[in-house]
Design a protein around this motif. Structure first.
Motif, PDB file in Angstrom:
ATOM      1  N   LYS A  26      71.935  42.198  38.169  1.00 48.40           N
ATOM      2  CA  LYS A  26      72.266  41.833  39.034  1.00 48.40           C
ATOM      3  C   LYS A  26      72.787  42.974  39.527  1.00 48.40           C
ATOM      4  CE  LYS A  26      75.776  39.775  42.401  1.00 48.40           C
ATOM      5  NZ  LYS A  26      76.932  38.728  41.821  1.00 48.40           N
ATOM      6  N   ALA A  27      73.794  44.438  39.135  1.00 49.46           N
ATOM      7  CA  ALA A  27      73.737  45.928  39.491  1.00 49.46           C
ATOM      8  C   ALA A  27      72.850  47.000  39.718  1.00 49.46           C
ATOM      9  CB  ALA A  27      74.942  45.917  38.341  1.00 49.46           C
ATOM     10  N   ILE A  28      71.464  46.331  38.824  1.00 50.16           N
ATOM     11  CA  ILE A  28      70.210  47.510  39.040  1.00 50.16           C
ATOM     12  C   ILE A  28      69.816  46.991  40.393  1.00 50.16           C
ATOM     13  CG2 ILE A  28      68.126  47.705  38.358  1.00 50.16           C
ATOM     14  CD1 ILE A  28      69.459  47.561  35.741  1.00 50.16           C
ATOM     15  N   ASN A  29      69.282  45.625  40.513  1.00 49.27           N
ATOM     16  CA  ASN A  29      69.354  45.322  42.109  1.00 49.27           C
ATOM     17  C   ASN A  29      70.130  45.795  43.352  1.00 49.27           C
ATOM     18  OD1 ASN A  29      67.093  42.682  41.836  1.00 49.27           O
ATOM     19  ND2 ASN A  29      68.295  41.313  40.134  1.00 49.27           N
ATOM     20  N   THR A  30      71.626  45.751  43.078  1.00 52.48           N
ATOM     21  CA  THR A  30      71.807  45.985  44.211  1.00 52.48           C
ATOM     22  C   THR A  30      71.990  47.926  44.331  1.00 52.48           C
ATOM     23  OG1 THR A  30      73.527  44.404  43.748  1.00 52.48           O
ATOM     24  CG2 THR A  30      73.841  46.669  44.670  1.00 52.48           C
ATOM     25  N   VAL A  31      71.653  47.852  43.055  1.00 52.28           N
ATOM     26  CA  VAL A  31      70.832  49.468  43.818  1.00 52.28           C
ATOM     27  C   VAL A  31      69.622  49.678  44.410  1.00 52.28           C
ATOM     28  CG1 VAL A  31      70.923  52.099  42.418  1.00 52.28           C
ATOM     29  CG2 VAL A  31      72.909  50.561  41.817  1.00 52.28           C
ATOM     30  N   GLU A  73      66.474  36.744  40.097  1.00 50.31           N
ATOM     31  CA  GLU A  73      67.662  37.687  41.277  1.00 50.31           C
ATOM     32  C   GLU A  73      69.040  36.692  41.344  1.00 50.31           C
ATOM     33  OE1 GLU A  73      67.630  39.784  45.231  1.00 50.31           O
ATOM     34  OE2 GLU A  73      66.198  38.431  45.075  1.00 50.31           O
ATOM     35  N   HIS A  74      68.970  35.840  41.742  1.00 46.54           N
ATOM     36  CA  HIS A  74      69.741  35.160  42.214  1.00 46.54           C
ATOM     37  C   HIS A  74      70.772  33.792  40.930  1.00 46.54           C
ATOM     38  CE1 HIS A  74      69.722  36.481  45.816  1.00 46.54           C
ATOM     39  NE2 HIS A  74      68.674  35.874  46.426  1.00 46.54           N
ATOM     40  N   ASN A  75      70.298  33.692  39.932  1.00 46.91           N
ATOM     41  CA  ASN A  75      70.920  32.754  39.740  1.00 46.91           C
ATOM     42  C   ASN A  75      70.917  33.102  38.034  1.00 46.91           C
ATOM     43  OD1 ASN A  75      70.833  30.344  37.490  1.00 46.91           O
ATOM     44  ND2 ASN A  75      69.703  28.857  38.348  1.00 46.91           N
ATOM     45  N   PRO A  76      72.729  32.815  37.772  1.00 41.77           N
ATOM     46  CA  PRO A  76      72.788  33.812  36.943  1.00 41.77           C
ATOM     47  C   PRO A  76      72.590  33.613  35.383  1.00 41.77           C
ATOM     48  CG  PRO A  76      74.569  32.951  38.155  1.00 41.77           C
ATOM     49  CD  PRO A  76      73.309  32.945  38.717  1.00 41.77           C
ATOM     50  N   ILE A  77      72.470  31.925  35.411  1.00 40.92           N
ATOM     51  CA  ILE A  77      72.231  31.650  34.201  1.00 40.92           C
ATOM     52  C   ILE A  77      70.520  31.480  33.537  1.00 40.92           C
ATOM     53  CG2 ILE A  77      71.942  29.216  32.481  1.00 40.92           C
ATOM     54  CD1 ILE A  77      74.599  29.813  33.525  1.00 40.92           C
ATOM     55  N   ALA A  78      69.659  31.537  34.160  1.00 41.85           N
ATOM     56  CA  ALA A  78      68.673  32.520  34.750  1.00 41.85           C
ATOM     57  C   ALA A  78      67.949  33.659  34.396  1.00 41.85           C
ATOM     58  CB  ALA A  78      67.770  31.820  35.732  1.00 41.85           C
ATOM     59  N   ARG A  79      69.559  35.099  34.630  1.00 45.07           N
ATOM     60  CA  ARG A  79      69.085  36.053  34.061  1.00 45.07           C
ATOM     61  C   ARG A  79      69.692  36.635  32.787  1.00 45.07           C
ATOM     62  NH1 ARG A  79      71.538  37.021  39.455  1.00 45.07           N
ATOM     63  NH2 ARG A  79      73.355  37.444  38.094  1.00 45.07           N
ATOM     64  N   ILE A  80      70.406  35.660  32.304  1.00 44.38           N
ATOM     65  CA  ILE A  80      71.468  35.840  31.004  1.00 44.38           C
ATOM     66  C   ILE A  80      70.346  35.532  30.190  1.00 44.38           C
ATOM     67  CG2 ILE A  80      73.269  34.697  29.481  1.00 44.38           C
ATOM     68  CD1 ILE A  80      74.832  34.847  32.281  1.00 44.38           C
ATOM     69  N   LEU A  81      69.580  33.688  30.291  1.00 44.16           N
ATOM     70  CA  LEU A  81      68.187  33.547  29.465  1.00 44.16           C
ATOM     71  C   LEU A  81      67.262  34.609  29.499  1.00 44.16           C
ATOM     72  CD1 LEU A  81      68.493  29.657  30.705  1.00 44.16           C
ATOM     73  CD2 LEU A  81      68.380  30.710  27.900  1.00 44.16           C
TER      74      LEU A  81
END
Length: 560
Positions: free
Chosen positions: A74-79, A241-249
């Motif tokens: 998420k941090a990389i996305n924001t930057v 980008e928007h689903n934390p669970i998808a990112r973590i998986l």
């Protein structure tokens, strides 16, 4: 009066937010909590078995990995967004690229851009078409590339860099132990005793042998080919980008592979694969499954507890407000009618199962169909249906042929009562955990959202054209509201004596019960998950190594 009536502390803004976040399976709160218990549990087991070395390496690896998979992508996305937005063609880079049969933010944005181009009258039709096509491709492609890059960086850091850093710590400790043993040997040759401290629970192996086996510099993480289907392409990018669970998986799969590839021997690799693969279920799925199972065993079979606490609060505020319009001595029937009642039941029956289908209906076509089904409708009835149709159509983006409704909105249009009013439905969806519009939640906590004219909300909640919300998730919110109402009606019918205060007591007690039970069910799920993640799995991985090798020690320091 119910025992839940006075539990208003659960309806404080902070309490509602905490319960809402922890009960949302797509939120990161529960995973972050579990990660904290995991770090403590795994580090404790590591120190018990392998002493300071295993404890230090486990603590370093777990905390660094947690930082990457919880917030790194998420941090990389924001930057990346902050830089990309400065480019002329990518000012709308924060637009969601997800889509379904109702919403497609990218296409909505392109329609808006095309409208502006036509207004400027500086381009031919062909040129405008070309500009829109190129802008669409550039926005979607860049968006997907950005989130894919963020995920790749996260996987590389957690699956390669951090494991290599852990291995370096082990190598340094081994080198230190090698030097200590050499000093002991030299002292014994001279007939003297060496007083330096030697860590007995760390195995010894030469640095050259370690470097040869670990092959640290050659390990790289590979990534699969990107998908070809446009819809899958867009939804994958949106979820990353928007689903934390998808990112973590996504990161977890790469982390497990990277850790296994960078393992120092077979025993460590087996432990890593067992620990990481078995942990996925308890990180991602066990808590919501347990909470859902307990809800089904509940007195109301989940109808009271499935509703989001924020929405339950809005429901209570609206119900209390309508009580003032019922007079001093309302009946149970008038109270229920003010909440929910099918106004045109015969008309609704004629639509059959269409409300359960994924269908878009043009507003004009719908009104025409209504008139064909019942030509005897009075003027006021026609005005009522047309008004509600237009109001619900505003929940959906504008299509090529004008405004439309979804077939699932038909029951609300043909019913009366506040839960079927477009402004209530819109506000409920906007503050739900699926949308989480910050401005609307702030208005709810300030006590002004319920009475606020919906036009004052502007481009917020489900009207925000740059934001994608799955229609299925919105339908689930609508269903939960209706199920919650069934429980309200049941409690109203159970009232021996019904007066103006009865309905207030009923909705307030059910809201408090909603918060308390949801907290209990989710808390139980978290406790069970934390127990397996922090105690059962760490102990089991140690047992596996002991049964395989006959040694109860840190596998990374074993010679195999």
């Amino acid at each position: 009066m119910s025992i839940y009536t006075k539990l208003n502390i659960l309806n404080k803004p902070l309490a509602k937010k905490v319960i809402s976040q922890f009960s949302n399976p797509n939120a990161i709160a529960s995973v972050a909590f579990l990660e904290g218990t995991v770090i403590v549990g795994r580090c404790k087991q590591a120190k018990k078995r392998g002493g300071e070395l295993e404890f230090k390496t486990r603590f370093a690896e777990e905390t660094l990995t947690a930082a990457v998979w919880l917030g790194g992508i998420k941090a990389i996305n924001t930057v990346a967004d902050s830089f990309l937005k400065r480019m002329p063609d990518l000012k709308e880079i924060t637009t969601d690229i997800g889509r379904d049969f109702v919403r497609d933010p990218v296409e909505s944005l392109m329609k808006k851009k095309l409208k502006n181009l036509k207004k400027a009258n500086d381009h031919t039709t062909y040129e405008m078409s070309k500009i829109i096509k190129e802008t669409r491709m550039k926005l979607t492609g860049t968006k997907f590339a950005k989130v894919a890059f963020s995920a790749a960086v996260g996987i590389y850091l957690a699956g390669s860099v951090i494991p290599k850093f852990k291995n370096k710590l082990i190598a340094q400790e081994k080198a230190k132990q090698t030097k200590l043993k050499q000093n002991v040997y030299a002292s014994n040759l001279k007939g003297t005793s060496y007083t330096g401290k030697l860590t007995e629970d760390v195995g010894f192996v030469s640095m050259e042998n370690f470097l040869d086996k670990s092959n640290l510099q050659k390990n790289k993480v590979s990534f699969g080919n990107s998908v070809n289907a446009v819809n899958l392409f867009k939804m994958t990018g949106h979820n990353l980008e928007h689903n934390p669970i998808a990112r973590i998986l996504t990161v977890d799969v790469g982390v497990t592979g990277g850790r296994a590839k960078n393992s120092l021997n077979k025993s460590e690799k087996i432990e890593i694969l067992f620990r990481d693969i078995s942990s996925i279920f308890f990180y991602m799925f066990s808590t919501p499954l347990i909470a859902k199972g307990l809800s089904k065993l509940d007195e109301y079979k989940g109808k009271n507890t499935n509703l989001d606490p924020e929405v339950a609060d809005l429901y209570t505020k609206r119900a209390v407000r309508i009580i003032t319009n019922l007079g001093q001595n309302p009946t149970k029937e008038s109270a229920k009618k003010a909440i929910s009642n099918v106004k045109y039941s015969e008309l609704l029956k004629q639509f059959g199962d269409r409300p359960q289908k994924e269908e878009l209906i043009n507003v004009k076509d719908f009104v025409k169909e209504i008139l064909e089904k019942d030509a005897s409708l009075k003027k006021d009835d026609k005005k009522y249906i047309v008004r509600k149709t237009l109001e619900f159509a505003k929940h959906n983006p504008v299509a090529k042929d004008g405004r439309f409704i979804t077939s699932s909105q038909i029951p609300d249009i043909l019913s009366e009562g506040f839960i079927h009013e477009a402004d209530f439905v819109e506000k409920a969806m906007g503050i739900s955990s699926k949308v989480q519009d910050k401005d609307m939640i702030k208005m709810l906590n300030e006590g002004i959202l319920d009475t606020l004219n919906v036009s004052k909300l502007g481009d917020n909640g489900i009207r925000k054209i740059t934001k994608f919300v799955k229609q299925k998730e919105l339908e689930e919110i609508r269903k939960n509201i209706k199920d919650y109402t069934d429980v309200v009606f049941k409690k109203v019918d159970e009232c021996a004596k019904f007066d103006k205060n009865s309905l207030t007591d009923v909705v307030q007690s059910l809201q408090n019960r909603n918060s308390l039970k949801k907290l209990a069910y989710v808390g139980t799920g978290l406790a069970v998950s934390a127990f397996f993640l922090s105690i059962v799995i760490p102990k089991t991985q140690c047992l596996i190594t002991k049964l395989r090798t006959g040694k109860d020690e840190f596998p990374a320091t074993m010679e195999e």
